[in-house]
Design an enzyme around this catalytic site. Sequence first.
Site, PDB file in Angstrom:
ATOM      1  N   GLY A  36       0.793  -1.216   0.061  1.00  0.00           N
ATOM      2  CA  GLY A  36       0.100  -0.013  -0.005  1.00  0.00           C
ATOM      3  C   GLY A  36       0.703   1.297  -0.127  1.00  0.00           C
ATOM      4  O   GLY A  36       0.366   2.310  -0.168  1.00  0.00           O
ATOM      5  N   ILE A  39       7.203   4.123  -3.471  1.00  0.00           N
ATOM      6  CA  ILE A  39       8.583   4.730  -3.315  1.00  0.00           C
ATOM      7  C   ILE A  39       9.004   5.309  -4.476  1.00  0.00           C
ATOM      8  O   ILE A  39       8.270   5.234  -5.659  1.00  0.00           O
ATOM      9  CB  ILE A  39       9.778   3.605  -2.986  1.00  0.00           C
ATOM     10  CG1 ILE A  39       9.843   2.530  -4.217  1.00  0.00           C
ATOM     11  CG2 ILE A  39       9.629   3.045  -1.918  1.00  0.00           C
ATOM     12  CD1 ILE A  39      10.701   1.719  -4.101  1.00  0.00           C
ATOM     13  N   LEU A  41      10.289   6.151  -7.900  1.00  0.00           N
ATOM     14  CA  LEU A  41      10.835   5.332  -8.957  1.00  0.00           C
ATOM     15  C   LEU A  41      12.289   5.518  -9.255  1.00  0.00           C
ATOM     16  O   LEU A  41      13.179   4.640  -9.614  1.00  0.00           O
ATOM     17  CB  LEU A  41       9.936   5.811 -10.084  1.00  0.00           C
ATOM     18  CG  LEU A  41      10.178   4.636 -11.433  1.00  0.00           C
ATOM     19  CD1 LEU A  41       9.856   3.367 -11.178  1.00  0.00           C
ATOM     20  CD2 LEU A  41       9.207   5.206 -12.414  1.00  0.00           C
ATOM     21  N   GLY A  43      16.087   6.718  -8.055  1.00  0.00           N
ATOM     22  CA  GLY A  43      17.058   7.176  -6.721  1.00  0.00           C
ATOM     23  C   GLY A  43      18.362   7.134  -7.128  1.00  0.00           C
ATOM     24  O   GLY A  43      19.056   7.035  -8.197  1.00  0.00           O
ATOM     25  N   GLY A  45      22.041   4.963  -6.532  1.00  0.00           N
ATOM     26  CA  GLY A  45      22.624   4.064  -6.131  1.00  0.00           C
ATOM     27  C   GLY A  45      24.087   4.155  -5.808  1.00  0.00           C
ATOM     28  O   GLY A  45      24.831   5.154  -6.058  1.00  0.00           O
ATOM     29  N   TYR A  76      28.837  -2.607   0.082  1.00  0.00           N
ATOM     30  CA  TYR A  76      29.456  -1.481  -0.651  1.00  0.00           C
ATOM     31  C   TYR A  76      30.538  -0.831   0.049  1.00  0.00           C
ATOM     32  O   TYR A  76      31.211   0.044  -0.425  1.00  0.00           O
ATOM     33  CB  TYR A  76      28.305  -0.531  -0.875  1.00  0.00           C
ATOM     34  CG  TYR A  76      27.320  -0.922  -1.863  1.00  0.00           C
ATOM     35  CD1 TYR A  76      27.186  -1.854  -2.630  1.00  0.00           C
ATOM     36  CD2 TYR A  76      26.109  -0.074  -1.841  1.00  0.00           C
ATOM     37  CE1 TYR A  76      25.979  -2.540  -3.316  1.00  0.00           C
ATOM     38  CE2 TYR A  76      24.996  -0.503  -2.669  1.00  0.00           C
ATOM     39  CZ  TYR A  76      24.895  -1.600  -3.649  1.00  0.00           C
ATOM     40  OH  TYR A  76      24.063  -2.044  -4.075  1.00  0.00           O
TER      41      TYR A  76
END
Length: 86
Positions: A36, A39, A41, A43, A45, A76
């Site tokens: 529901g 976020i 679409l 962003g 990385g 990372y």
Amino acid sequence: GTAEGLAAAEGWAAGGAGQPGELDAAGGPRVALSGGGSIPLLGLGTWGLGDDATAGAAVEAALAAGVRHFDCASIYRNEAAVGAAL
């Protein structure tokens, strides 16, 4: 995965499923989640950003531009710099 992300992006671009009809802080599209929520679409990385100073500067610049979706992972090895910038 990648296929699901591309399908969501194509659905948004076509005005189909996955478009909750709202924009993120930068005015970009959001994709609906099965629970529901939604976020952004697009962003940032954070893999391969290099040293802590570079990673921190990249996150700060993205925040200033309105980005609110960040892809992070412990592998990372830049969590401290990303977290400090956030």
